[in-house]
Write an enzyme that holds these catalytic residues in place. Sequence first.
Site, PDB file in Angstrom:
ATOM      1  N   ALA A  62       0.865  -1.174   0.000  1.00 24.91           N
ATOM      2  CA  ALA A  62       0.000   0.000   0.000  1.00 24.91           C
ATOM      3  C   ALA A  62       0.906   1.229   0.000  1.00 24.91           C
ATOM      4  O   ALA A  62       2.081   1.137   0.341  1.00 24.91           O
ATOM      5  CB  ALA A  62      -0.866  -0.008   1.253  1.00 24.91           C
ATOM      6  N   GLY A 101       0.372  -5.177   0.619  1.00 25.88           N
ATOM      7  CA  GLY A 101      -0.795  -5.109  -0.270  1.00 25.88           C
ATOM      8  C   GLY A 101      -0.484  -5.612  -1.673  1.00 25.88           C
ATOM      9  O   GLY A 101      -1.361  -6.117  -2.369  1.00 25.88           O
ATOM     10  N   GLU A 104      -0.904  -9.199  -1.460  1.00 24.00           N
ATOM     11  CA  GLU A 104      -2.346  -9.480  -1.320  1.00 24.00           C
ATOM     12  C   GLU A 104      -3.041  -9.385  -2.683  1.00 24.00           C
ATOM     13  O   GLU A 104      -3.907 -10.208  -3.004  1.00 24.00           O
ATOM     14  CB  GLU A 104      -2.955  -8.526  -0.281  1.00 24.00           C
ATOM     15  CG  GLU A 104      -2.521  -8.846   1.149  1.00 24.00           C
ATOM     16  CD  GLU A 104      -2.917  -7.803   2.144  1.00 24.00           C
ATOM     17  OE1 GLU A 104      -3.604  -8.150   3.133  1.00 24.00           O
ATOM     18  OE2 GLU A 104      -2.553  -6.619   1.946  1.00 24.00           O
ATOM     19  N   GLU A 124       4.087  -6.068   7.017  1.00 22.35           N
ATOM     20  CA  GLU A 124       3.319  -5.028   7.716  1.00 22.35           C
ATOM     21  C   GLU A 124       3.722  -4.891   9.196  1.00 22.35           C
ATOM     22  O   GLU A 124       3.634  -3.807   9.760  1.00 22.35           O
ATOM     23  CB  GLU A 124       1.819  -5.346   7.629  1.00 22.35           C
ATOM     24  CG  GLU A 124       1.177  -5.077   6.275  1.00 22.35           C
ATOM     25  CD  GLU A 124       1.340  -6.210   5.282  1.00 22.35           C
ATOM     26  OE1 GLU A 124       0.693  -6.176   4.225  1.00 22.35           O
ATOM     27  OE2 GLU A 124       2.159  -7.132   5.530  1.00 22.35           O
TER      28      GLU A 124
HETATM   29  N1  T1G Z   1       4.709   3.307   0.056  1.00 23.61           N
HETATM   30  C1  T1G Z   1       5.228   4.521  -0.284  1.00 23.61           C
HETATM   31  N2  T1G Z   1       6.551   4.736  -0.565  1.00 23.61           N
HETATM   32  C2  T1G Z   1       7.353   3.679  -0.513  1.00 23.61           C
HETATM   33  C3  T1G Z   1       6.890   2.376  -0.157  1.00 23.61           C
HETATM   34  C4  T1G Z   1       5.497   2.210   0.127  1.00 23.61           C
HETATM   35  N3  T1G Z   1       4.965   1.029   0.449  1.00 23.61           N
HETATM   36  N4  T1G Z   1       7.949   1.542  -0.188  1.00 23.61           N
HETATM   37  C5  T1G Z   1       9.026   2.275  -0.535  1.00 23.61           C
HETATM   38  N5  T1G Z   1       8.676   3.549  -0.733  1.00 23.61           N
HETATM   39  C6  T1G Z   1       9.562   4.648  -1.157  1.00 23.61           C
HETATM   40  C7  T1G Z   1      10.650   4.981  -0.139  1.00 23.61           C
HETATM   41  O1  T1G Z   1      10.186   5.886   0.811  1.00 23.61           O
HETATM   42  C8  T1G Z   1      11.732   5.583  -1.024  1.00 23.61           C
HETATM   43  O2  T1G Z   1      11.352   6.906  -1.311  1.00 23.61           O
HETATM   44  C9  T1G Z   1      11.606   4.776  -2.305  1.00 23.61           C
HETATM   45  O3  T1G Z   1      10.288   4.201  -2.287  1.00 23.61           O
HETATM   46  C10 T1G Z   1      12.604   3.678  -2.402  1.00 23.61           C
HETATM   47  O4  T1G Z   1      12.525   2.894  -1.227  1.00 23.61           O
HETATM   48  C11 T1G Z   1      -3.033  -3.352   3.300  1.00 23.61           C
HETATM   49  C12 T1G Z   1      -1.318  -1.735   4.597  1.00 23.61           C
HETATM   50  C13 T1G Z   1      10.325  -2.062  -1.473  1.00 23.61           C
HETATM   51  C14 T1G Z   1      12.071  -3.368  -0.360  1.00 23.61           C
HETATM   52  O5  T1G Z   1       6.286  -2.383   4.078  1.00 23.61           O
HETATM   53  O6  T1G Z   1      10.544  -2.453   2.229  1.00 23.61           O
HETATM   54  O7  T1G Z   1       0.725  -2.919   2.244  1.00 23.61           O
HETATM   55  O8  T1G Z   1      13.213   8.071  -0.215  1.00 23.61           O
HETATM   56  O9  T1G Z   1      14.849   3.365  -0.421  1.00 23.61           O
HETATM   57  O10 T1G Z   1      16.056  -0.124  -0.514  1.00 23.61           O
HETATM   58  O11 T1G Z   1      -1.693  -5.070   3.896  1.00 23.61           O
HETATM   59  O12 T1G Z   1      11.236   0.193   0.164  1.00 23.61           O
HETATM   60  O13 T1G Z   1      13.285   7.627  -2.688  1.00 23.61           O
HETATM   61  O14 T1G Z   1      11.647   9.278  -1.725  1.00 23.61           O
HETATM   62  O15 T1G Z   1      13.457   1.551   0.637  1.00 23.61           O
HETATM   63  O16 T1G Z   1      15.290  -0.638  -2.877  1.00 23.61           O
HETATM   64  C15 T1G Z   1       3.815  -2.970   3.093  1.00 23.61           C
HETATM   65  C16 T1G Z   1       8.097  -1.099   2.270  1.00 23.61           C
HETATM   66  C17 T1G Z   1       3.117  -1.666   3.201  1.00 23.61           C
HETATM   67  C18 T1G Z   1       7.386  -2.361   1.974  1.00 23.61           C
HETATM   68  C19 T1G Z   1      12.653  -1.305  -1.677  1.00 23.61           C
HETATM   69  N6  T1G Z   1       5.023  -2.796   2.305  1.00 23.61           N
HETATM   70  N7  T1G Z   1       9.201  -0.849   1.363  1.00 23.61           N
HETATM   71  O17 T1G Z   1      13.795  -1.093  -0.907  1.00 23.61           O
HETATM   72  O18 T1G Z   1      14.355   1.297  -1.705  1.00 23.61           O
HETATM   73  S1  T1G Z   1       1.735  -1.818   4.286  1.00 23.61           S
HETATM   74  C20 T1G Z   1       6.188  -2.515   2.886  1.00 23.61           C
HETATM   75  C21 T1G Z   1      10.360  -1.548   1.443  1.00 23.61           C
HETATM   76  C22 T1G Z   1       0.563  -2.644   3.375  1.00 23.61           C
HETATM   77  C23 T1G Z   1      -1.610  -3.818   3.315  1.00 23.61           C
HETATM   78  C24 T1G Z   1      -0.700  -2.975   4.121  1.00 23.61           C
HETATM   79  C25 T1G Z   1      11.461  -1.127   0.534  1.00 23.61           C
HETATM   80  C26 T1G Z   1      11.580  -1.992  -0.751  1.00 23.61           C
HETATM   81  P1  T1G Z   1      12.425   8.023  -1.492  1.00 23.61           P
HETATM   82  P2  T1G Z   1      13.853   2.277  -0.569  1.00 23.61           P
HETATM   83  P3  T1G Z   1      14.993  -0.172  -1.531  1.00 23.61           P
END
Ligand code: T1G
Length: 692
Positions: A62, A101, A104, A124
């Site tokens: 998400a 998400g 999912e 999450e």
């Molecule tokens: N939403 C918005 N921005 C995101 C994002 C996300 N989910 N994931 C990464 N970014 C942005 C981050 O801030 C950075 O921005 C850029 O992308 C690169 O990220 C209903 C509610 C995917 C493994 O927890 O683990 O889904 O600083 O530097 O090292 O069940 O990002 O460049 O402006 O980390 O290559 C669940 C979170 C959400 C994954 C990539 N998903 N992201 O790592 O790059 S909750 C997560 C990561 C959800 C549902 C629920 C990592 C990555 P900027 P980065 P990276």
Amino acid sequence: MAAVTVAPHGAVTVITVDNPPVNALSQAVREGIATSVAAAEADDNCEAIIIACDGRTFIAGADIKEFGKPPLEPYLPDVVNAIEACDKPVIAAIHGTALGGGFEIAMGCHYRIAAKSAAVGLPEVNLGLLPGASGTQRLPRLTGVAKALDMMLSGKPVKAPAALASGAIDEVSEGDDLVADALEFAKECIERGPRRIRDLTVPEVDASVFDETRKKIAPRTRGLISPEKIIQAVELSTQVSFDEGCAKEREFFLECMASPQSAGLRHAFFAERAVGKVPGVEKDTPVRDLNSVAVIGAGTMGAGIAYNCLTSGMSVTLTDNSDEGLERGAETIRKLYAGGVERGKISESDMKAGLDRFATSQDYIDLSEVDIVIEAVFENMAVKKEVFGALDKVLKPGAVLATNTSTLSIDEIASATSRPEDVIGLHFFSPAHIMRLLEIVKGADTSSEIIATSLALAKRLRKVGVVVGNCFGFVGNRMLYSYGRENQLLLLEGAAPEYIDKTLYDWGMAMGPNAVGDLAGLDVGYKVRQERTDLPDDPRFYRVADMLAEQGRYGQKTGKGMYLYEDGSRKPTPDPEVGAMIQSEAERLGVERREISEEEIIERCIYGLVVEGARILEDGIATRSSDIDVVWINGYGFPRHRGGPMHYADSVGLDKVYEKVCEFEERFGSTYWEPPALLKKLAASGGKFADL
Ligand code: T1G
């Protein structure tokens, strides 16, 4: 450019998401997917649908940036259910990481094919949440309860081959063209028709697995809400219908989303990604290649730093001015490697390759061609300047000269060289090969090229590199002085060390300040204080710690410090002798002894951090308040779910913090508690440190 595009490939419709940087499920992406699936379903020429992504990864979750804002339709659970309800097979083609998400969405699809380098996960929990779009009900139906719990509670992605073995995905694309392989796979899926996970049942499992899991994770999930919600939701998947389970999951999700814990963890997520954005360092700022490093000083820190560099693929030369010291350091590195192999963290071949890149030397001339030097000798200015002066004479032009000092001035150390622009502080935390934080301390002359090079090195060493300015103790240790000061004063005023430690531990600190002092060694802090000339004129200042050090009670390494450590154990035992010593010293200093509440202990120690943090922002030593949070979360055991000291203060409300600080100034004087102007201004305007 539309976030979602559609292209027919014969009888298969390929829906492509393109929402850089990680194809997060923004409103536009959710809407695009929902309308594209509905259109393809209504298209008579379409027999199957593939959902794929452009860019570096499949949907990584998400859009966390949308959290905390009013939710916009279509809601993710509805999009996932709409995909599943489609009467034509829908296939997810996964590359990079399908997370949260994103996974999912993939589990809403009837089939999942992944590139062999891809990974899937439900992380999450790292954000204080649980899957909120049916992940807790779908994954157990695919993998069984144990694997599903493991994936959701660890938050760790699972690589494609293991995901296939667990049932989380159906196919691994061995070729280099994932979409082509998915189109081929679609033929089989058209044969088989839609397979809906909601119709599957969760494989039988012994109900005791849930309590066993609770026990297993308890030590590392202390004080956290969402892990328990994950266990309850997965347990429900074995007891109630799919839709009932999803309804309960959603309830849990909204509860966690509204929690300060999730706000703290989300803050930490973005804070750790913001540290890389440093004024004066642009995307095109040159970065020097660092393949060979010399570590000066083979003590505990030197050996740990050397090992960290070796396991990151660098060639390392370790030096020390004593034979025994050098041999001891080399032996430490060999032991770390052997331990890594034993625990299965490192392969025999990696160990061999690493040790082949390892050398020792006692002659600086051998260092003339190294790319970077990291000095980790005794914390004494004269010694460090002598080392840097000698290195300056032998190192090649363009070499980086770094010091691991934890308190001393980078500018003064740099003044011993002819190239202060190439000098920087790289402050590692003990144990250096484990602690994630690297405080990158820029001197007045340090060039942006050296700062950019240090940030790249931090990433290579798997550290979180935070760039800070040069002052005594930089960010972390400068604030530690205020935190430790209050602990020392509270001891004199009547709070027992174990009471203070338990209070802060229960509040979330990884360890109480007195146990930390004994672990780090009370002699270390004592020597630094002896060298300082700017300490407050207060006989109570670190009096207890000084007395213990003067008695040779250095902590764990001497079997006694603030606590006793019987027979080399690490378990602290309160020592009545210390209690008596503190009491008589308090009486000698005329300190009134009294009952002290847990609340006062927390507020004095934590607000001590906040006040010093505000002064650090005023002095421009930190670029942003969230950098301070990243330092304390990754270097000092500050609870990640509280978001760091500055975020915590913002969450309490700076008006309340200011009010309490004023009360402390009233009670304890302005030497320590004069409210910083920044705090006063923000409190008056209803502002936050995060707004700065
Ligand atoms: N939403 C918005 N921005 C995101 C994002 C996300 N989910 N994931 C990464 N970014 C942005 C981050 O801030 C950075 O921005 C850029 O992308 C690169 O990220 C209903 C509610 C995917 C493994 O927890 O683990 O889904 O600083 O530097 O090292 O069940 O990002 O460049 O402006 O980390 O290559 C669940 C979170 C959400 C994954 C990539 N998903 N992201 O790592 O790059 S909750 C997560 C990561 C959800 C549902 C629920 C990592 C990555 P900027 P980065 P990276």
